[in-house]
Design an enzyme around this catalytic site. Structure first.
Site, PDB file in Angstrom:
ATOM      1  N   CYS A  28       0.100 -17.861 -21.067  1.00 10.30           N
ATOM      2  CA  CYS A  28       0.148 -17.456 -19.657  1.00 10.30           C
ATOM      3  C   CYS A  28       1.490 -17.762 -19.001  1.00 10.30           C
ATOM      4  O   CYS A  28       2.030 -16.931 -18.269  1.00 10.30           O
ATOM      5  CB  CYS A  28      -0.999 -18.100 -18.886  1.00 10.30           C
ATOM      6  SG  CYS A  28      -2.622 -17.614 -19.532  1.00 10.30           S
ATOM      7  N   LYS A  31      -7.689 -14.567 -12.069  1.00 11.22           N
ATOM      8  CA  LYS A  31      -7.171 -13.561 -13.003  1.00 11.22           C
ATOM      9  C   LYS A  31      -7.971 -13.574 -14.292  1.00 11.22           C
ATOM     10  O   LYS A  31      -8.645 -14.559 -14.614  1.00 11.22           O
ATOM     11  CB  LYS A  31      -5.682 -13.782 -13.278  1.00 11.22           C
ATOM     12  CG  LYS A  31      -5.347 -15.061 -14.039  1.00 11.22           C
ATOM     13  CD  LYS A  31      -3.844 -15.205 -14.204  1.00 11.22           C
ATOM     14  CE  LYS A  31      -3.439 -16.364 -15.062  1.00 11.22           C
ATOM     15  NZ  LYS A  31      -3.664 -16.227 -16.469  1.00 11.22           N
ATOM     16  N   ASP A  81      -2.903 -21.769 -13.786  1.00 10.28           N
ATOM     17  CA  ASP A  81      -4.141 -22.118 -14.500  1.00 10.28           C
ATOM     18  C   ASP A  81      -4.322 -23.597 -14.862  1.00 10.28           C
ATOM     19  O   ASP A  81      -4.800 -23.913 -15.953  1.00 10.28           O
ATOM     20  CB  ASP A  81      -4.263 -21.288 -15.780  1.00 10.28           C
ATOM     21  CG  ASP A  81      -4.070 -19.799 -15.566  1.00 10.28           C
ATOM     22  OD1 ASP A  81      -4.165 -19.339 -14.420  1.00 10.28           O
ATOM     23  OD2 ASP A  81      -3.818 -19.097 -16.546  1.00 10.28           O
TER      24      ASP A  81
END
Length: 191
Positions: free
Chosen positions: A144, A111, A49
């Site tokens: 994450c 995601k 990310d």
């Protein structure tokens, strides 16, 4: 007595050396088991990310981008598998341009959960049969990245976190996350 020592003391010192050498050998073997080595053919990289929307929010984002570019370039050169995710890119934007340029040939996934380990990512990890070790880069460390690390450990993988290439909005979150990940058998590296 010639030479200043008896045969008995010579044998004793020989035994001591042997015991010392044996202990040293056992320690070396144990350290091999406790700390896996990064071997290119058994190692992959996960890029979590690193997106445009986060650039002004993440502490030390310049380091995250620079170090991520470096490790992704090395992974490509060494033909290591790379898996990259983007968290809900419609709202958070795509991967930062400098990093995206290094993701050619990577497995890319969108995601909407914290962990990178969506069903399709887990399938991709399992297809990398020879890969038992993953290096993690990205953001945010305490959410994450950490959830991905925990999931990989549950899959019996060795996990290394590239400390220079992970961060959070608050530096304290990053430090606590790195400490927690070390406590659960994750190895921290720097570039």
């Amino acid at each position: 007595k010639r030479g200043g020592s008896s045969p008995r003391s010579s044998m004793q010192s020989s035994r001591k050396r042997t015991k010392t050498e044996m202990a040293s050998g056992v320690a070396r073997q144990a350290s091999k088991l406790l700390t896996p080595r990064l071997v290119a053919k058994r190692t992959g990289v996960m890029c979590c990310d690193i997106q445009e929307r986060f650039v002004p929010l993440i502490k030390n984002m310049d380091s995250v981008v620079l170090c991520s570019k470096w490790v992704l370039s090395a992974a490509r050169e060494l033909k290591m598998p790379v898996i990259a995710t983007e968290q809900y890119p419609k709202a958070l934007g795509s991967t930062v341009k400098e990093v995206k340029a290094e993701l050619e040939g990577a497995h890319m996934f969108e995601k909407t959960q914290f962990s990178m380990l969506t069903e399709t990512v887990v399938e991709t990890v399992k297809k990398q049969e020879n890969v038992d070790t993953w290096v993690i880069i990205g953001i945010e460390s305490h959410v994450c990245v950490q959830q991905t690390v925990l999931g990989l450990l549950e899959m019996d993988k060795h996990v290394f976190v590239l400390a220079d290439a992970v961060s959070s909005q608050y530096i304290g979150d990053r430090y606590i996350a790195l400490e927690r990940m070390r406590q659960v058998r994750t190895y921290a590296l720097s570039v």
